[in-house]
Design an enzyme around this catalytic site. Structure first.
Site, PDB file in Angstrom:
ATOM      1  N   ILE A  13      45.510  14.026 -37.890  1.00  0.00           N
ATOM      2  CA  ILE A  13      44.142  12.866 -37.735  1.00  0.00           C
ATOM      3  C   ILE A  13      43.744  12.865 -36.610  1.00  0.00           C
ATOM      4  CG2 ILE A  13      45.637  11.175 -38.390  1.00  0.00           C
ATOM      5  CD1 ILE A  13      42.368  11.460 -39.955  1.00  0.00           C
ATOM      6  N   SER A  35      53.509  12.441 -27.069  1.00  0.00           N
ATOM      7  CA  SER A  35      53.941  13.604 -28.806  1.00  0.00           C
ATOM      8  C   SER A  35      54.580  14.070 -27.881  1.00  0.00           C
ATOM      9  CB  SER A  35      52.443  14.493 -28.109  1.00  0.00           C
ATOM     10  OG  SER A  35      52.799  15.449 -29.072  1.00  0.00           O
ATOM     11  N   LYS A  89      47.059   4.557 -41.848  1.00  0.00           N
ATOM     12  CA  LYS A  89      47.531   4.000 -43.254  1.00  0.00           C
ATOM     13  C   LYS A  89      48.800   5.401 -43.588  1.00  0.00           C
ATOM     14  CE  LYS A  89      46.778   6.979 -45.983  1.00  0.00           C
ATOM     15  NZ  LYS A  89      46.875   8.239 -46.174  1.00  0.00           N
TER      16      LYS A  89
HETATM   17  P1  NAP Z   1      51.103  15.568 -39.081  1.00  0.00           P
HETATM   18  O1  NAP Z   1      49.791  15.968 -38.576  1.00  0.00           O
HETATM   19  O2  NAP Z   1      51.804  15.796 -39.556  1.00  0.00           O
HETATM   20  O3  NAP Z   1      51.456  14.075 -38.084  1.00  0.00           O
HETATM   21  C1  NAP Z   1      51.029  13.845 -37.235  1.00  0.00           C
HETATM   22  C2  NAP Z   1      51.997  13.884 -36.018  1.00  0.00           C
HETATM   23  O4  NAP Z   1      52.652  13.135 -35.631  1.00  0.00           O
HETATM   24  C3  NAP Z   1      52.841  14.775 -35.638  1.00  0.00           C
HETATM   25  O5  NAP Z   1      52.096  15.867 -35.296  1.00  0.00           O
HETATM   26  C4  NAP Z   1      53.508  14.669 -34.454  1.00  0.00           C
HETATM   27  O6  NAP Z   1      53.068  14.802 -33.634  1.00  0.00           O
HETATM   28  C5  NAP Z   1      53.970  13.398 -34.769  1.00  0.00           C
HETATM   29  N1  NAP Z   1      55.422  12.973 -35.434  1.00  0.00           N
HETATM   30  C6  NAP Z   1      55.594  13.955 -36.669  1.00  0.00           C
HETATM   31  N2  NAP Z   1      57.164  13.526 -37.255  1.00  0.00           N
HETATM   32  C7  NAP Z   1      57.930  12.278 -36.826  1.00  0.00           C
HETATM   33  C8  NAP Z   1      58.230  12.108 -35.853  1.00  0.00           C
HETATM   34  N3  NAP Z   1      59.816  12.210 -37.314  1.00  0.00           N
HETATM   35  N4  NAP Z   1      58.384  11.082 -34.924  1.00  0.00           N
HETATM   36  C9  NAP Z   1      57.964  11.267 -34.521  1.00  0.00           C
HETATM   37  N5  NAP Z   1      56.339  11.749 -34.876  1.00  0.00           N
HETATM   38  C10 NAP Z   1      56.014  12.608 -35.644  1.00  0.00           C
HETATM   39  O7  NAP Z   1      50.131  14.111 -39.974  1.00  0.00           O
HETATM   40  P2  NAP Z   1      48.501  13.688 -40.085  1.00  0.00           P
HETATM   41  O8  NAP Z   1      47.863  14.439 -41.351  1.00  0.00           O
HETATM   42  O9  NAP Z   1      47.893  13.111 -38.608  1.00  0.00           O
HETATM   43  O10 NAP Z   1      48.979  11.948 -40.398  1.00  0.00           O
HETATM   44  C11 NAP Z   1      49.552  11.753 -39.760  1.00  0.00           C
HETATM   45  C12 NAP Z   1      49.136  10.496 -40.392  1.00  0.00           C
HETATM   46  O11 NAP Z   1      47.695   9.707 -40.791  1.00  0.00           O
HETATM   47  C13 NAP Z   1      49.972   9.327 -42.041  1.00  0.00           C
HETATM   48  O12 NAP Z   1      50.637   8.594 -42.438  1.00  0.00           O
HETATM   49  C14 NAP Z   1      48.412   9.819 -43.223  1.00  0.00           C
HETATM   50  O13 NAP Z   1      49.028   9.651 -43.919  1.00  0.00           O
HETATM   51  C15 NAP Z   1      47.436   9.751 -41.643  1.00  0.00           C
HETATM   52  N6  NAP Z   1      46.163  10.151 -42.330  1.00  0.00           N
HETATM   53  C16 NAP Z   1      46.130  11.479 -42.475  1.00  0.00           C
HETATM   54  C17 NAP Z   1      44.956  11.884 -42.979  1.00  0.00           C
HETATM   55  C18 NAP Z   1      44.829  13.553 -42.891  1.00  0.00           C
HETATM   56  O14 NAP Z   1      43.750  13.848 -43.183  1.00  0.00           O
HETATM   57  N7  NAP Z   1      45.396  14.527 -42.563  1.00  0.00           N
HETATM   58  C19 NAP Z   1      43.524  11.605 -42.909  1.00  0.00           C
HETATM   59  C20 NAP Z   1      43.822  10.312 -42.986  1.00  0.00           C
HETATM   60  C21 NAP Z   1      45.030   9.544 -42.805  1.00  0.00           C
HETATM   61  P3  NAP Z   1      54.283  15.089 -32.044  1.00  0.00           P
HETATM   62  O15 NAP Z   1      54.817  16.389 -32.702  1.00  0.00           O
HETATM   63  O16 NAP Z   1      52.899  15.329 -31.217  1.00  0.00           O
HETATM   64  O17 NAP Z   1      54.977  13.733 -31.403  1.00  0.00           O
END
Ligand code: NAP
Length: 307
Positions: A13, A35, A89
């Site tokens: 995201i 990150s 969120k």
């Molecule tokens: P993601 O790509 O799986 O994770 C986002 C980033 O968070 C990872 O790249 C990592 O970044 C960091 N991370 C993961 N686990 C962690 C941990 N245990 N401690 C610290 N950092 C950690 O997830 P995402 O899809 O972007 O979603 C993140 C949030 O945005 C969620 O709450 C989701 O509900 C919300 N969201 C997502 C979307 C969507 O389409 N994916 C849409 C709207 C909202 P680093 O490797 O850079 O540390």
């Protein structure tokens, strides 16, 4: 002058929405990222939030684009350091975490913004205004998507605190709680848990509405082919449909508005307004419905799920 923001978590995201939204908004300057695994060219990059808070006192706003499980610790540390915080969120893994963050924001005089991006879809204000004038008889949420397509390999989503199908479902609930002129509450739910996972892959919710309207939600994460993010409302004066997550609005079967995606642009605009006065925007009603669904939900075990 642009206000400096640091983005934490350079995942899906962050790359899809946060980075372009910040770049397009003259109120904000991306001053750093945090990150564990990624860095951005020409942007100060840190591997821990602690280091950023120590070394960059000039950055007063932290935007957290990480999964819900680690979010509380990051937000609490940022608020304790006197920084404004924007939360992806859901705003936490539990309601108590969210209440604790709000108390910390008040204690430290900081902005705290629980973002609900779907609420900032372009047709949501129009739908709210249309419904305000009418008596609602029925509201049906149908939110069916393919988890393999939208969350490939994101195991955190099936771990405790990851919300499972409520991760997209809470977006629908954030729209519902915005457009309904009155509050409803969950009265029954069925949650379908894959045999090998800790969060549901499908859920059906029934709500009690004080005006007697029938309100329900159907969430499914195994829908292949066309994806469905619809809210259908039947009133005493016609029907309203919000389709494609709030991007298309129809009245009595005819499209009345079709908009492009400004959700994250609108979120950063709202955050810029909030930090002017250290405002707090922490509406937890979508999260309350999810918590109540977990409390009241009948559990069904379904086939194991692998990405
Ligand atoms: P993601 O790509 O799986 O994770 C986002 C980033 O968070 C990872 O790249 C990592 O970044 C960091 N991370 C993961 N686990 C962690 C941990 N245990 N401690 C610290 N950092 C950690 O997830 P995402 O899809 O972007 O979603 C993140 C949030 O945005 C969620 O709450 C989701 O509900 C919300 N969201 C997502 C979307 C969507 O389409 N994916 C849409 C709207 C909202 P680093 O490797 O850079 O540390």
């Amino acid at each position: 002058m642009a206000r400096k923001v640091a983005l934490v978590g350079i995942g899906k995201i962050a790359r899809d929405q946060h980075l372009p939204a910040i770049a397009a908004n003259p109120d904000w300057e991306l001053a750093a990222v945090v990150s564990r695994n990624a860095s951005l060219e020409d942007v100060d990059s840190f591997t821990t939030l602690e280091e950023l808070l120590e070394k960059r006192p000039d950055i007063d706003t932290i935007s957290l684009a990480i999964p819900p499980q680690p979010r509380f610790d990051y937000a609490a540390a940022a608020l304790a350091a006197g920084r404004h915080v924007m939360l992806e969120k859901p705003p936490g893994q539990s309601l108590a975490e969210c209440h604790a963050l709000e108390a910390a924001a008040r204690e430290h005089g900081c902005t705290l913004f629980a973002t609900w991006h779907s609420r900032y879809a372009d047709c949501v204000p129009d739908a709210k205004a249309w419904l305000k004038e009418r008596r609602i008889k029925r509201l049906v949420i149908t939110w069916k998507e393919d988890v393999r397509k939208w969350h490939p390999g994101q195991d955190w989503i099936f771990e405790p605190g990851g919300l499972g199908v409520f991760d997209p479902g809470i977006n629908a609930l954030s729209i519902m709680t915005e457009i309904l002129p009155h509050a409803v509450h969950v009265s029954a739910a069925t949650l379908e848990f894959p045999a090998n996972r800790d969060t549901p892959i499908a859920a059906q919710l029934t709500f009690t509405d004080p005006t007697g309207a029938e309100v329900s939600a159907d969430f499914d994460w195994l829908q292949e082919g066309p994806q469905t993010w619809d809210i259908d409302v039947e009133t005493d004066e016609g029907t309203l449909k919000l389709a494609n997550g709030g991007a298309v609005m129809s009245v009595n079967g005819s499209v009345v508005k079709q908009a492009s995606d400004h959700e994250y642009a609108n979120l950063y605009k709202r955050m810029a307004e909030l930090v002017q006065n250290c405002g707090i925007d922490m509406d937890l009603s979508p999260m309350t419905h999810v918590a109540d669904a977990f409390t009241l939900g009948r559990r069904k075990t379904v086939a194991a799920f692998e990405f």
